[in-house]
Design a protein around this motif. Structure first.
Motif, PDB file in Angstrom:
ATOM      1  N   GLN A 155       0.821  -1.218   0.000  1.00 14.83           N
ATOM      2  CA  GLN A 155       0.000   0.000   0.000  1.00 14.83           C
ATOM      3  C   GLN A 155       0.855   1.269   0.000  1.00 14.83           C
ATOM      4  O   GLN A 155       0.463   2.303  -0.514  1.00 14.83           O
ATOM      5  N   THR A 244      -9.758 -15.296  -9.497  1.00 14.88           N
ATOM      6  CA  THR A 244     -10.049 -13.907  -9.101  1.00 14.88           C
ATOM      7  C   THR A 244      -9.038 -12.982  -9.767  1.00 14.88           C
ATOM      8  O   THR A 244      -7.979 -13.425 -10.238  1.00 14.88           O
ATOM      9  N   LYS A 246      -7.135 -10.970  -8.281  1.00 16.38           N
ATOM     10  CA  LYS A 246      -5.900 -11.033  -7.474  1.00 16.38           C
ATOM     11  C   LYS A 246      -4.970 -12.121  -8.003  1.00 16.38           C
ATOM     12  O   LYS A 246      -3.769 -11.934  -8.181  1.00 16.38           O
ATOM     13  N   GLU A 378      -2.002  -6.610  -2.675  1.00 15.03           N
ATOM     14  CA  GLU A 378      -2.821  -5.645  -1.912  1.00 15.03           C
ATOM     15  C   GLU A 378      -4.164  -6.236  -1.492  1.00 15.03           C
ATOM     16  O   GLU A 378      -4.718  -5.882  -0.458  1.00 15.03           O
ATOM     17  N   ASP A 379      -4.688  -7.183  -2.295  1.00  9.74           N
ATOM     18  CA  ASP A 379      -6.016  -7.754  -2.017  1.00  9.74           C
ATOM     19  C   ASP A 379      -5.976  -8.993  -1.112  1.00  9.74           C
ATOM     20  O   ASP A 379      -6.983  -9.684  -0.966  1.00  9.74           O
ATOM     21  N   SER A 380      -4.823  -9.293  -0.551  1.00  6.76           N
ATOM     22  CA  SER A 380      -4.694 -10.529   0.240  1.00  6.76           C
ATOM     23  C   SER A 380      -5.466 -10.465   1.552  1.00  6.76           C
ATOM     24  O   SER A 380      -5.626  -9.398   2.149  1.00  6.76           O
ATOM     25  N   ASP A 381      -5.917 -11.658   1.990  1.00 10.36           N
ATOM     26  CA  ASP A 381      -6.581 -11.824   3.277  1.00 10.36           C
ATOM     27  C   ASP A 381      -5.667 -12.709   4.123  1.00 10.36           C
ATOM     28  O   ASP A 381      -5.430 -13.876   3.758  1.00 10.36           O
TER      29      ASP A 381
END
Length: 405
Positions: A155, A244, A246, A378-381
Motif C-alpha cells: 500500500q 479472481t 488477485k 494488496e487484495d490478500s486476506d
C-alpha cells in the motif's frame, strides 16, 4: 522384502536397495523422477564432504545441483557428482542382472535391510544435519502479522508483491517407509518433480515440486511462470476453475518478470503460451510456458544466464525482487535453507532440468520440517493466506505421516 529365489525385483525393492546402498555409502546422493515420466534416476557420490560449484551449468559434469533460497557470498551451489548413476522404469519389474555392476558388488557384500532398518539409517544420518528454524516460523500469529506487514508495504508502494513463508514441524512415525513414501508421491503427483536428496552434515530433503525454473535439451530452452492457488474441486477441476483478479494479476506479474529478464539480455524471439490452469497435487495454479531456440537466437549459455536472472523468482520472493528479498530478510524470522531455492539434474542424458524447491520438507532427527509460502498482494486476506500454506504443507506432510496415504 521377500525375494529369495526370484531374480526379479519390484520397484519398492529396487528403491529400497538403492536407498540402502546410498545411505550406507557415507556420501551424497539424489533420487528423482521428472514430471510426466516413468523413469526413476539416482546419482551417488561417495565422497564424504559435499562440495560446491559455480553456476556455469553448461560446463558442469553430469550430476545434481542444490542451491538455497538466499544468495550466499560465494554464489555457488552444492553439487552431487554422478560418480555412480542408475535409472529404471517404474512400471517394469527389474532383474538383478539389470542392476549396475557397482550396485551388484555392494549388494553381494551387504545384508538386505528392512524398511525399519533403512529408517534407522536415515534418522542416524540426519542427526548431524539439523535445520535451524525458529519457533516463530511455526506460529500462525507471526505469519498473519507478516502478511499484514506485506500488505502495508504494498500500500505504501514499496513492493508490488511479496511471498512470505512459514514452517510446520511434524514427527516422522515409527512405520515411516522412505521407498514407499517416494513411490506414493510419484503415483499421486505425476506432474511434479519428485525428489529426495542427502548431503552429509548439510541436509536431507524430500519434495514434489510443481515448478520448473529452467530446462535445456539440445537447442531448446524452457521456463514457466506459475502462480495463483486454489483447491481442485469436483470431477473436472480444470474446467470449472474460476480465478479472481488477485490471482490473475499475481501470475501476470511472474510472466512479466520473465519477459523483463529476456529484455535485459536483448533476447527478442521467444514463444509464450498461456496462462492456463494446471493441476499440482490437489491444488490448481495458473501457468504460462516460455520456449526459446538457443541456437537461432545466439544464446548457447541461456541456461546459466537465465538461472542467474530468474532466481529467486517473483513467485517465491516478490516484486521488485531486491526490495521483496530485503523485506523477507527483515520480517520473516527464519532461514529458508533450501526451501524455494532450486535443484535438479544437470547434463544427464543430454538435458538439464532445474526446479524451484517447493512442496518440500527437511528431515532431521525424528522430525520433518515442512515449508510453504503464499503470494501476498494488496487484495490478500491474512487468514486465507494461512489456509493456503496449510494446504501446501499437506502435499508432502500427509505422505510422511501416513506412508499409505
Amino acid at each position: 522384502m521377500h525375494t529369495n529365489v526370484a531374480t526379479n525385483h519390484t520397484k519398492t525393492e529396487i528403491l529400497q536397495l538403492l536407498l540402502q546402498l546410498a545411505l550406507s555409502s557415507g556420501g551424497s546422493f539424489a533420487i528423482w523422477r521428472k514430471p510426466k515420466s516413468n523413469t526413476v534416476e539416482i546419482v551417488l557420490d561417495e565422497t564424504a564432504n559435499p562440495f560446491k560449484v559455480d553456476l556455469s551449468i553448461e560446463e558442469l559434469e553430469p550430476g545434481f545441483i542444490v542451491h538455497p533460497f538466499a544468495d550466499q557470498v560465494d554464489k555457488k551451489a552444492y553439487f552431487i557428482k554422478a560418480s555412480k548413476y542408475f535409472s529404471f522404469e517404474i512400471d517394469k519389474p527389474i532383474a538383478t542382472d539389470e542392476l549396475p555392476e557397482w550396485a551388484k558388488i555392494q549388494l553381494n557384500n551387504q545384508e538386505k535391510l528392512s524398511p525399519a532398518e533403512i529408517r534407522e539409517l536415515l534418522i542416524n544420518q540426519t542427526l548431524v544435519s539439523k535445520i535451524k528454524t525458529s519457533k516463530l516460523s511455526e506460529q500462525k500469529d507471526h505469519f498473519t502479522q507478516l502478511v499484514k506487514e506485506g500488505i502495508k508495504a504494498i500500500q505504501q508502494n514499496l513492493l508490488e508483491k511479496v511471498v512470505p513463508a512459514r514452517t510446520k514441524t511434524i514427527s516422522i512415525p515409527p512405520n515411516f517407509n522412505l521407498s514407499c513414501t517416494l513411490l506414493k508421491l510419484m503415483d499421486s503427483y505425476p506432474n511434479a518433480f519428485i525428489n529426495f536428496f542427502h548431503l552429509p552434515h548439510v541436509g536431507t530433503w524430500i519434495g514434489a515440486s510443481p515448478e520448473t525454473l529452467i530446462e535445456t535439451k539440445g537447442d531448446t530452452f524452457y521456463t514457466m511462470s506459475l502462480a495463483g492457488t486454489q483447491i481442485a474441486i469436483g470431477d473436472n477441476p480444470l474446467k470449472s476453475a474460476a480465478w479472481t483478479q488477485k490471482e490473475i494479476e499475481e501470475q501476470a506479474l511472474v510472466s512479466r518478470y520473465i519477459v523483463s529478464c529476456f529484455k535485459k539480455i536483448r533476447l527478442r524471439e521467444y514463444e509464450e503460451h498461456g496462462p492456463k490452469t494446471v493441476l499440482a497435487g490437489n491444488l490448481l495454479h495458473l501457468r504460462s510456458d516460455f520456449k526459446i531456440n538457443m541456437q537461432e537466437t545466439g544464446f548457447p549459455e541461456l541456461g546459466s544466464i537465465m538461472l542467474g536472472l530468474l532466481h529467486p523468482t517473483s513467485a517465491v520472493c516478490g516484486m521488485p525482487r531486491g526490495e521483496a528479498h530485503d523485506f523477507l530478510q527483515e520480517f520473516e524470522g527464519f532461514d529458508r535453507s533450501f526451501y524455494s531455492g532450486f535443484l535438479g539434474p544437470v547434463n544427464i542424458q543430454g538435458s538439464t532440468s532445474i526446479y524451484v524447491n517447493l512442496r518440500t520438507a527437511s528431515l532431521h532427527d525424528n522430525e520433518a520440517t515442512l515449508y510453504a509460502g503464499a503470494g501476498v498482494t494488496e487484495d490478500s486476506d491474512p487468514e486465507k493466506e494461512w489456509e493456503e500454506t496449510e494446504l501446501k504443507c499437506q502435499i508432502i506432510g500427509k505422505f510422511i505421516q501416513n506412508p499409505s496415504a
